[in-house]
Design a protein around this motif. Sequence first.
Motif, PDB file in Angstrom:
ATOM      1  N   ARG A 146     -16.313  27.412   5.464  1.00  0.00           N
ATOM      2  CA  ARG A 146     -15.466  28.411   4.810  1.00  0.00           C
ATOM      3  C   ARG A 146     -15.721  28.456   3.307  1.00  0.00           C
ATOM      4  O   ARG A 146     -15.834  29.528   2.715  1.00  0.00           O
ATOM      5  CB  ARG A 146     -13.994  28.083   5.077  1.00  0.00           C
ATOM      6  N   SER A 147     -15.835  27.275   2.676  1.00  0.00           N
ATOM      7  CA  SER A 147     -16.060  27.320   1.223  1.00  0.00           C
ATOM      8  C   SER A 147     -17.459  27.830   0.909  1.00  0.00           C
ATOM      9  O   SER A 147     -17.661  28.517  -0.095  1.00  0.00           O
ATOM     10  CB  SER A 147     -15.752  25.977   0.554  1.00  0.00           C
ATOM     11  N   GLU A 148     -18.435  27.530   1.784  1.00  0.00           N
ATOM     12  CA  GLU A 148     -19.767  28.119   1.563  1.00  0.00           C
ATOM     13  C   GLU A 148     -19.686  29.646   1.621  1.00  0.00           C
ATOM     14  O   GLU A 148     -20.261  30.346   0.790  1.00  0.00           O
ATOM     15  CB  GLU A 148     -20.758  27.627   2.631  1.00  0.00           C
ATOM     16  N   GLU A 152     -17.124  31.615   1.074  1.00  0.00           N
ATOM     17  CA  GLU A 152     -16.432  32.176  -0.100  1.00  0.00           C
ATOM     18  C   GLU A 152     -17.347  32.161  -1.324  1.00  0.00           C
ATOM     19  O   GLU A 152     -17.441  33.143  -2.056  1.00  0.00           O
ATOM     20  CB  GLU A 152     -15.152  31.383  -0.378  1.00  0.00           C
ATOM     21  N   ARG A 153     -18.048  31.037  -1.503  1.00  0.00           N
ATOM     22  CA  ARG A 153     -18.949  30.927  -2.660  1.00  0.00           C
ATOM     23  C   ARG A 153     -20.076  31.961  -2.544  1.00  0.00           C
ATOM     24  O   ARG A 153     -20.409  32.659  -3.496  1.00  0.00           O
ATOM     25  CB  ARG A 153     -19.525  29.511  -2.744  1.00  0.00           C
TER      26      ARG A 153
END
Length: 385
Positions: A356-358, A360-361
């Motif tokens: 998920r953070s990948e 978003e980034r």
Amino acid sequence: MRLDCCFNIEDLRQLARQRLPRPIFDFLEGGADDEWTIRRNAERFDAYPLMPRTLVDVSAIDTRTRLLGRDTAWPVVVAPTGANALFHHTGEAAVARAAAESGIFYTAATMSNQSLEEIGTLVDAPRIFQVYVFRDRGLTEALVERCRASRYDALCVTVDTPLSGNRERDRRNGMSMPPRWTPTNLWQFAVRPRWSLNSLLRTHFEIANFRGAAKGAAAGSGPVLQYVNSQFDRTLTWKDAGWLAAKWNGPFALKGILSVDDARRALDIGASAIWLSNHGGRQADGVPAPVDCLAAIRAAVGDRIEIILDGGVRRGTHVLKALALGANACAIGRPPLYGLAAGGQAGVERALGILRSELERDMALIGCPTLKDVGSHFLAPALDT
Ligand SMILES: Cc1cc2nc3c(=O)[nH]c(=O)nc-3n(C[C@H](O)[C@H](O)[C@H](O)COP(=O)(O)O)c2cc1C
């Protein structure tokens, strides 16, 4: 390696490999025949470079979307995988809870070690049930009615499994369910004492959706598994898929589609989603990577049906590429299981958190603040890899 030192899905895979006995890791990791399809699934994402847009306000990134009639926090679905207690004694419960925490769909598998009702009461989050059309249609009908009673949001029928694929690693390892310790594999279990102790003392291994289904088989999962395996139906056709869609009469996905013709037929039987998949390379080997089939299928079906894609999704950029090529969401099979083997529910949360953070980034880096903005304009010309 520790869980908090895992920074990507490959790190979790390595940790899972350290934690699991070889036959169990091979069951998780392996596929059919030469495993060509598994390798292609991951590699083919490299053929589609992203084309970033600059000077876009990306101060707020919105990953929310809708799928199968429900809101979901980000466009990834946990794919159905059977027998999760093999990988960690907390099994399906840990994976389902982590998916719910992350606000995404969890797909319960027919061949799970916890029943669909047990999983249903654990989490109040978007839920799909994966079903097979069995030889005994009454068995399938009963599962469908149980899903309705347990308020599952959607049904997905796996259509790439008229029989089991040729998984040579499992044959070589003498893999069985539940795993049996034999003089030849004893050492492989002995060198993983934590897993082995948990397996002996804390794991209740059964194919829970079929408790008591086969006469005299309630005492052990082996006979139940034989019974369920004998129920795979090689005569299955579109007529049966249509029958199941009508019986369920709700959000319905066909899992295991790769061809444009089949995608059109999915429309004809009124499916709400096509689940583009080759079963993570575990069924037919030598078939294309789903990502290579995506653009042609989207062009053929237009906006009339949702598309979920799985196979080799290991990075946020893979999700973005699939969405740019026309998918509504991606699904992941092995990544949550690597997390589960690496650290139970915390490990699954780590896997989902990383992806998920990948995502978003990556959305910020290519100048795409919301999923509504994703499209083919974020792709550079495909590479001939
Ligand atoms: C250990 C394991 C068990 C699986 N069990 C099922 C299953 O019971 N039913 C099903 O439709 N797919 C099953 N699959 C396939 C997954 O749903 C999914 O299609 C595939 O894993 C996606 O590829 P990926 O692992 O590269 O993400 C299984 C996959 C794995 C790795």
